[in-house]
Design a protein around this motif. Structure first.
Motif, PDB file in Angstrom:
ATOM      1  N   SER A 116       6.865  -6.802   3.398  1.00  0.00           N
ATOM      2  CA  SER A 116       6.761  -7.141   1.981  1.00  0.00           C
ATOM      3  C   SER A 116       6.037  -8.464   1.761  1.00  0.00           C
TER       4      SER A 116
ATOM      5  N   ARG B 227      14.660  -6.503  -1.627  1.00  0.00           N
ATOM      6  CA  ARG B 227      15.201  -7.369  -0.581  1.00  0.00           C
ATOM      7  C   ARG B 227      16.686  -7.715  -0.777  1.00  0.00           C
TER       8      ARG B 227
ATOM      9  N   ASN C  98       9.204  -6.883  -2.972  1.00  0.00           N
ATOM     10  CA  ASN C  98      10.303  -7.773  -2.588  1.00  0.00           C
ATOM     11  C   ASN C  98      11.531  -7.667  -3.482  1.00  0.00           C
TER      12      ASN C  98
ATOM     13  N   ASN D 244      11.414  -6.325   5.135  1.00  0.00           N
ATOM     14  CA  ASN D 244      11.340  -7.713   4.666  1.00  0.00           C
ATOM     15  C   ASN D 244      10.081  -8.414   5.172  1.00  0.00           C
TER      16      ASN D 244
ATOM     17  N   TYR E 237       9.592  -0.742  -4.713  1.00  0.00           N
ATOM     18  CA  TYR E 237       8.981  -1.033  -3.413  1.00  0.00           C
ATOM     19  C   TYR E 237       7.758  -0.140  -3.195  1.00  0.00           C
TER      20      TYR E 237
END
Length: 440
Positions: free
Chosen positions: A88, A195, A192, A85, A18
């Motif tokens: 991203s 996630r 992502n 979320n 990330y």
């Protein structure tokens, strides 16, 4: 070795990815947007400096507001994951738009740059505050948390390494829009990955936090304020990333040196992320921070006196200086986490979001002041794009990668050394006392 990990290898790996993706997007904007605006789109350095400064003034309002929102809002799939979320998906798009300045009037370009740059800064906040904050929700093991935050900085610097090695090749092949599109897609994919696998394990019990109580928390968290006063000063004077491209092109004499300048700044930062955790375990964050700043003051001051006639000396001085800066960069999310524990200990409130928003804001503020200062000093020194520079202009550029960073690190030493009193044993006490605020 860290014992009793609370996260799996896959969870830690995607957490690090990330930050790799996020910082690929961050560094293409922070390190190359100004060069793109001035040398490719024909916008004056002074105008860009003004835009950067105005955007950070807005951040003075926006970032703390978002930190308060993070602390007050708890939506599925989690207090921090909800925002991660969203960011991203949105941050890669806004990053691409920054490098899509249309060929319109000078005023139109300024309007477009202002809007996209401000939106980018706001979106980056949405990605950064929860990104660090989630570390306090997925592990309650202080050693593991320190390790994760240190490694997140390692991967963040990895993002800079990726950008520095590919950006100019991409630009020469497919142009700025194409290069930004490739990096936006790659960064978005990496962001992502977290996630589906990272989930919040710890939640703070609801204590009816209000905006007034959060403000009181910040005002009573003296060590958070002291630390970020020093960080802001240090980052504000760190004009290296702003003018290193100009130094490569005009002082060293070739655009080919851009990659060298980036690499000799990046590799030491990668090394810092590796060596910081064992040094912290041995000496503590306070001693390592003070030593890093002292080394930076000596190296950058000495570099200014020696000059840049030898490429070997440039590599040595910039490399050691990059290690000193890298050590402070690795530690600041760890020290923020320590200050969160201190704030909870003294106030009974746990304002993780607002604390990390202060980290994000001061980082962006310092770097924007550095960018604005660099732009204004370039103009004051007589900089003219795409021509050979006068001697006084070259001296001004060199001063911005030596004297100014040395002054900033000296200021950090004074503020941090005199007023910051939190040590490792104190943090252990805070965490133990605050433990009842967690629930699984």
């Amino acid at each position: 070795m860290i014992q009793n990990r609370e996260t799996t290898t896959v969870q830690r790996g995607t957490y690090y990815c990330y930050f790799l993706g996020q910082n690929m997007l961050y560094f293409i904007v922070s390190s190359f947007a100004m060069l793109y605006f001035t040398d490719y789109m024909g916008v004056s350095a002074a105008a860009i400096g003004t835009i950067f400064l105005a955007a950070r003034i807005w951040d003075a309002v926006n970032d703390p507001m978002f930190g308060i929102v993070v602390d007050k809002v708890n939506r599925k799939p989690g207090k921090y994951k909800f925002w991660i979320n969203i960011a991203s998906l949105v941050l890669p798009v806004i990053t691409l738009l920054v490098f899509c300045v249309p060929d319109i009037s000078a005023t139109g370009k300024l309007v477009y740059i202002t809007i996209t740059y401000v939106l980018w800064g706001m979106t980056y906040t949405v990605s950064d505050v929860p990104g660090f904050g989630i570390s306090t929700a997925i592990s309650n093991n202080v050693d593991e948390r320190n390790s994760m935050l240190a490694n997140s900085r390692l991967f963040a610097v990895g993002g800079l390494l990726v950008i520095s090695t590919v950006i100019m090749k991409l630009v020469s092949g497919i142009g700025w829009i194409g290069a930004a599109a490739v990096i936006a897609v790659a960064g978005g994919i990496l962001m992502n990955l977290m996630r589906p696998v990272v989930h919040e394990k710890y939640q703070v019990a609801d204590t009816g936090v209000t905006i007034r109580r959060i403000v009181d928390y910040v005002l009573h968290n003296k060590y958070l304020l002291i630390y970020y006063l020093g960080i802001t000063l240090m980052f504000s004077c760190n004009t290296i990333t702003v003018v290193s491209n100009y130094f490569a092109i005009y002082n060293l004499g070739s655009e080919d040196y851009i990659a060298l300048m980036m690499i000799i700044s990046i590799v030491p930062m990668l090394a810092a992320a590796v060596i910081a955790p064992p040094l912290i375990r041995r000496f503590g964050k306070y001693a390592v921070t003070m030593a890093s700043c002292a080394v930076g003051v000596i190296i950058y001051g000495g570099f200014y006196m020696i000059g840049y006639g030898s490429i070997v000396m440039v590599v040595i001085c910039m490399g050691i200086g990059g290690l000193a800066i890298g050590m402070t960069n690795v530690m600041y999310p760890m020290i923020t986490a320590d200050c969160i524990e201190y704030g909870t200990y003294v106030t009974g409130e746990r304002a993780t979001g607002i604390s990390f928003s202060i980290q994000t804001f001061t980082t962006k503020l310092g770097q924007a002041v550095a960018a604005s200062l660099g732009a204004f000093l370039l103009t004051a020194s007589g900089y003219v794009p795409n021509v050979a520079q006068e001697a006084h202009t070259l001296k001004g550029i060199f001063s911005m990668i030596t004297l100014l960073p040395a002054l900033g690190m000296l200021g950090m030493m004074v503020i941090f050394g005199l007023f910051y009193k939190v040590r490792e044993k104190d943090v252990e006490l805070y965490i133990k006392t605050n433990a009842q605020n967690y629930k699984e």
